[in-house]
Design an enzyme around this catalytic site. Structure first.
Site, PDB file in Angstrom:
ATOM      1  N   ASP A  28      27.097  89.834   8.908  1.00 25.85           N
ATOM      2  CA  ASP A  28      26.263  89.207   7.873  1.00 25.85           C
ATOM      3  C   ASP A  28      26.454  87.701   7.973  1.00 25.85           C
ATOM      4  O   ASP A  28      27.586  87.221   8.057  1.00 25.85           O
ATOM      5  CB  ASP A  28      26.695  89.724   6.489  1.00 25.85           C
ATOM      6  CG  ASP A  28      25.675  89.377   5.406  1.00 25.85           C
ATOM      7  OD1 ASP A  28      25.368  88.187   5.239  1.00 25.85           O
ATOM      8  OD2 ASP A  28      25.202  90.307   4.734  1.00 25.85           O
ATOM      9  N   ILE A  29      25.342  86.958   7.987  1.00 27.84           N
ATOM     10  CA  ILE A  29      25.477  85.493   8.151  1.00 27.84           C
ATOM     11  C   ILE A  29      25.959  84.801   6.873  1.00 27.84           C
ATOM     12  O   ILE A  29      26.318  83.628   6.923  1.00 27.84           O
ATOM     13  CB  ILE A  29      24.171  84.772   8.595  1.00 27.84           C
ATOM     14  CG1 ILE A  29      22.957  85.371   7.929  1.00 27.84           C
ATOM     15  CG2 ILE A  29      24.059  84.676  10.099  1.00 27.84           C
ATOM     16  CD1 ILE A  29      21.790  84.411   7.922  1.00 27.84           C
ATOM     17  N   GLU A  87      17.275  92.214  -0.754  1.00 27.04           N
ATOM     18  CA  GLU A  87      16.764  91.008  -0.086  1.00 27.04           C
ATOM     19  C   GLU A  87      15.949  91.351   1.166  1.00 27.04           C
ATOM     20  O   GLU A  87      14.864  90.822   1.354  1.00 27.04           O
ATOM     21  CB  GLU A  87      17.972  90.133   0.294  1.00 27.04           C
ATOM     22  CG  GLU A  87      17.642  88.736   0.758  1.00 27.04           C
ATOM     23  CD  GLU A  87      18.896  88.024   1.271  1.00 27.04           C
ATOM     24  OE1 GLU A  87      18.827  87.459   2.370  1.00 27.04           O
ATOM     25  OE2 GLU A  87      19.938  88.059   0.579  1.00 27.04           O
ATOM     26  N   HIS A  92      20.027  99.125   5.326  1.00 27.21           N
ATOM     27  CA  HIS A  92      21.285  98.679   5.938  1.00 27.21           C
ATOM     28  C   HIS A  92      22.463  99.008   5.033  1.00 27.21           C
ATOM     29  O   HIS A  92      22.334  99.076   3.818  1.00 27.21           O
ATOM     30  CB  HIS A  92      21.255  97.180   6.243  1.00 27.21           C
ATOM     31  CG  HIS A  92      20.881  96.312   5.083  1.00 27.21           C
ATOM     32  ND1 HIS A  92      19.576  96.126   4.692  1.00 27.21           N
ATOM     33  CD2 HIS A  92      21.632  95.575   4.227  1.00 27.21           C
ATOM     34  CE1 HIS A  92      19.544  95.315   3.644  1.00 27.21           C
ATOM     35  NE2 HIS A  92      20.780  94.972   3.333  1.00 27.21           N
ATOM     36  N   HIS A  94      26.325  97.663   4.106  1.00 25.87           N
ATOM     37  CA  HIS A  94      27.290  96.570   4.197  1.00 25.87           C
ATOM     38  C   HIS A  94      28.687  97.175   4.376  1.00 25.87           C
ATOM     39  O   HIS A  94      29.095  98.048   3.597  1.00 25.87           O
ATOM     40  CB  HIS A  94      27.331  95.758   2.888  1.00 25.87           C
ATOM     41  CG  HIS A  94      26.087  95.006   2.564  1.00 25.87           C
ATOM     42  ND1 HIS A  94      25.964  93.641   2.740  1.00 25.87           N
ATOM     43  CD2 HIS A  94      24.895  95.414   2.048  1.00 25.87           C
ATOM     44  CE1 HIS A  94      24.767  93.246   2.345  1.00 25.87           C
ATOM     45  NE2 HIS A  94      24.091  94.300   1.917  1.00 25.87           N
TER      46      HIS A  94
END
Ligand code: AMP
Length: 131
Positions: A28-29, A87, A92, A94
């Site tokens: 994750d950026i 978002e 996905h 995490h």
């Protein structure tokens, strides 16, 4: 095509941690903790709970392999798992290395890690995943 599909296709760069024919994992950026990793199905579906049972199961089995690699690569007590999807409209999971429950707080200020640090973390996870 979603931004995550473009990442999995290699059109947009990412800090890749693991992949197979069906799934892709990358850092994750905007990490809430060092080693915060996202796991996606290559097939583009917005809401994770719209996946059929087989794909949902396979995604979790792949995520578990990634989580074990994250846990070996990043010092932590355990690797936590969360689903938000508020978002980015591409399902996905995490994966977040945990020292305490505060590490799962998505409202806190995100970490700012250098490109070199992110590359190093991703490389360590990829190395562990390959074992
Ligand atoms: P959510 O959809 O609420 O689960 O949040 C999407 C997550 O994707 C956030 O934690 C973002 O920091 C992360 N994210 C968005 N764009 C990228 C990207 N290009 N590379 C890596 N992570 C991203």
């Amino acid at each position: 095509m979603s931004i995550f599909s473009r990442i999995a296709e290699g059109e947009i760069p990412s800090y890749k941690c693991a992949e197979d024919e069906r799934f892709y994992a990358f850092l994750d950026i905007n990490p809430v903790a060092e080693g915060h990793t996202l796991v996606i199905p290559r097939r583009e579906v917005d809401y994770i709970f719209d996946l059929d049972d087989e794909e949902l199961s396979a995604l979790h089995v792949f995520a578990a392999r990634v989580a074990r690699a994250v846990g070996r690569a990043v010092p932590c007590r355990k690797v936590g798992m969360a689903v938000l999807g508020l978002e980015v409209p591409h399902a996905h999971i995490h994966l977040i290395p945990l020292q305490g429950e505060g590490d799962m707080d998505f409202r806190k200020e995100k970490l700012h890690l250098s490109d070199e640090r992110m590359r190093d973390i991703a490389a360590r996870i990829a190395e562990e995943f390959a074992k």
